[in-house]
Design a protein around this motif. Structure first.
Motif, PDB file in Angstrom:
ATOM      1  N   ALA A 107       0.843  -1.200   0.000  1.00  0.00           N
ATOM      2  CA  ALA A 107       0.000   0.000   0.000  1.00  0.00           C
ATOM      3  C   ALA A 107       0.877   1.249   0.000  1.00  0.00           C
ATOM      4  O   ALA A 107       1.802   1.352   0.809  1.00  0.00           O
ATOM      5  CB  ALA A 107      -0.900   0.006   1.226  1.00  0.00           C
ATOM      6  N   PRO A 108       0.645   2.184  -0.926  1.00  0.00           N
ATOM      7  CA  PRO A 108       1.436   3.420  -0.951  1.00  0.00           C
ATOM      8  C   PRO A 108       1.314   4.169   0.372  1.00  0.00           C
ATOM      9  O   PRO A 108       0.236   4.220   0.972  1.00  0.00           O
ATOM     10  CB  PRO A 108       0.815   4.217  -2.106  1.00  0.00           C
ATOM     11  N   ASP A 109       2.425   4.736   0.825  1.00  0.00           N
ATOM     12  CA  ASP A 109       2.413   5.388   2.137  1.00  0.00           C
ATOM     13  C   ASP A 109       2.193   6.896   2.052  1.00  0.00           C
ATOM     14  O   ASP A 109       2.090   7.558   3.090  1.00  0.00           O
ATOM     15  CB  ASP A 109       3.715   5.102   2.889  1.00  0.00           C
ATOM     16  N   ARG A 110       2.126   7.464   0.847  1.00  0.00           N
ATOM     17  CA  ARG A 110       1.904   8.898   0.711  1.00  0.00           C
ATOM     18  C   ARG A 110       0.548   9.158   0.086  1.00  0.00           C
ATOM     19  O   ARG A 110       0.225   8.571  -0.953  1.00  0.00           O
ATOM     20  CB  ARG A 110       2.974   9.545  -0.179  1.00  0.00           C
ATOM     21  N   PRO A 111      -0.248  10.049   0.674  1.00  0.00           N
ATOM     22  CA  PRO A 111      -1.518  10.398   0.031  1.00  0.00           C
ATOM     23  C   PRO A 111      -1.273  11.253  -1.202  1.00  0.00           C
ATOM     24  O   PRO A 111      -0.249  11.932  -1.318  1.00  0.00           O
ATOM     25  CB  PRO A 111      -2.247  11.184   1.118  1.00  0.00           C
ATOM     26  N   LEU A 112      -2.215  11.225  -2.106  1.00  0.00           N
ATOM     27  CA  LEU A 112      -2.128  12.052  -3.307  1.00  0.00           C
ATOM     28  C   LEU A 112      -2.308  13.521  -2.943  1.00  0.00           C
ATOM     29  O   LEU A 112      -3.127  13.857  -2.082  1.00  0.00           O
ATOM     30  CB  LEU A 112      -3.221  11.658  -4.302  1.00  0.00           C
ATOM     31  N   PRO A 113      -1.580  14.424  -3.609  1.00  0.00           N
ATOM     32  CA  PRO A 113      -1.880  15.845  -3.446  1.00  0.00           C
ATOM     33  C   PRO A 113      -3.227  16.161  -4.086  1.00  0.00           C
ATOM     34  O   PRO A 113      -3.796  15.362  -4.833  1.00  0.00           O
ATOM     35  CB  PRO A 113      -0.739  16.539  -4.186  1.00  0.00           C
TER      36      PRO A 113
END
Length: 239
Positions: free
Chosen positions: A90-96
């Protein structure tokens, strides 16, 4: 090689749930954005990259499966950028915000084509670096398409987020003409310092697109231009 591009604005107000009672005011912009995404689908790309402005923390690549949210603007709505591979972490950074709106737009268009990735470009990125990043993206696959999210000046009226700046309308007119005609030299000539002063967040993504389109021979078509709420919005399709 770049085979198609769509240029769209990225205000959360494009999402009807966010706009609420004011949603009909941006129906024409939403329809134009969906038409532009349709051009991307028709190009049958091997890879679609959603590009938009970001801050220093969000700048950089965002993989398929990255999530964004509109909770920050009061709406309980989450979106996902494309489909992550089954075994991917799971990606650990949210989308801007810009890529979150882009992911929502692809969902609205029911995108089922090529794999989707995201790239946030720092608004401070210099013109040359933007163009080089674009050239690198265009080499990622045999057929690359870009969904380029970005707003024009936020200084078009007294009630605009950046208040009124008399230079804003002329800047947006130049940018809109360049984007609508796929004029790569005019896009490269957009002044980065002036764009910052006018709060034109789309400048860096647009110049990345200009770099990606070098030698691609694409023609542009303007689908929408307006400045609701004092912010310049442009929709264009390149193919």
């Amino acid at each position: 090689m770049l085979v198609a591009a769509a240029v769209c604005p990225c205000p959360p107000l494009l999402v009807p749930e966010v706009a609420a009672g004011a949603a009909p005011e941006l129906d024409a912009a939403r329809d134009a954005c969906l038409d532009a995404v349709g051009v991307l689908a028709a190009s049958r790309p091997d890879l679609l990259v959603v590009v938009g402005p970001g801050d220093d923390r969000s700048a950089g690549p965002h993989p398929a499966g990255a999530r964004g949210s509109f909770r920050g603007v009061g709406v309980d709505l989450d979106v996902t950028l494309g489909d992550a591979p089954p075994d991917a972490a799971a990606p650990d950074r949210p989308l801007p915000q810009s890529l979150t709106v882009g992911a929502w737009l692809l969902g609205r268009a029911r995108w089922t084509g090529a794999p989707v990735e995201g790239l946030a470009v720092a608004e401070s990125e210099a013109t040359r670096e933007c163009a080089e990043a674009g050239r690198s993206l265009a080499r990622r696959a045999e057929r690359v398409a870009l969904l380029v999210m970005g707003d024009g000046s936020a200084c078009r009226t007294l009630k605009a987020p950046g208040y009124l700046d008399e230079r804003a309308a002329a800047f947006d007119a130049r940018a809109t003409e360049a984007l609508g005609s796929a004029d790569l030299d005019a896009i490269a000539a957009l002044d980065a310092a002036l764009a910052r002063e006018l709060k034109a967040a789309g400048r860096a993504p647009w110049q990345l697109l200009g770099g990606a389109a070098r030698d691609a021979g694409l023609a542009g078509r303007l689908l929408y231009e307006d400045a609701p709420y004092g912010v310049g919005y442009t929709v264009a399709a390149w193919s």
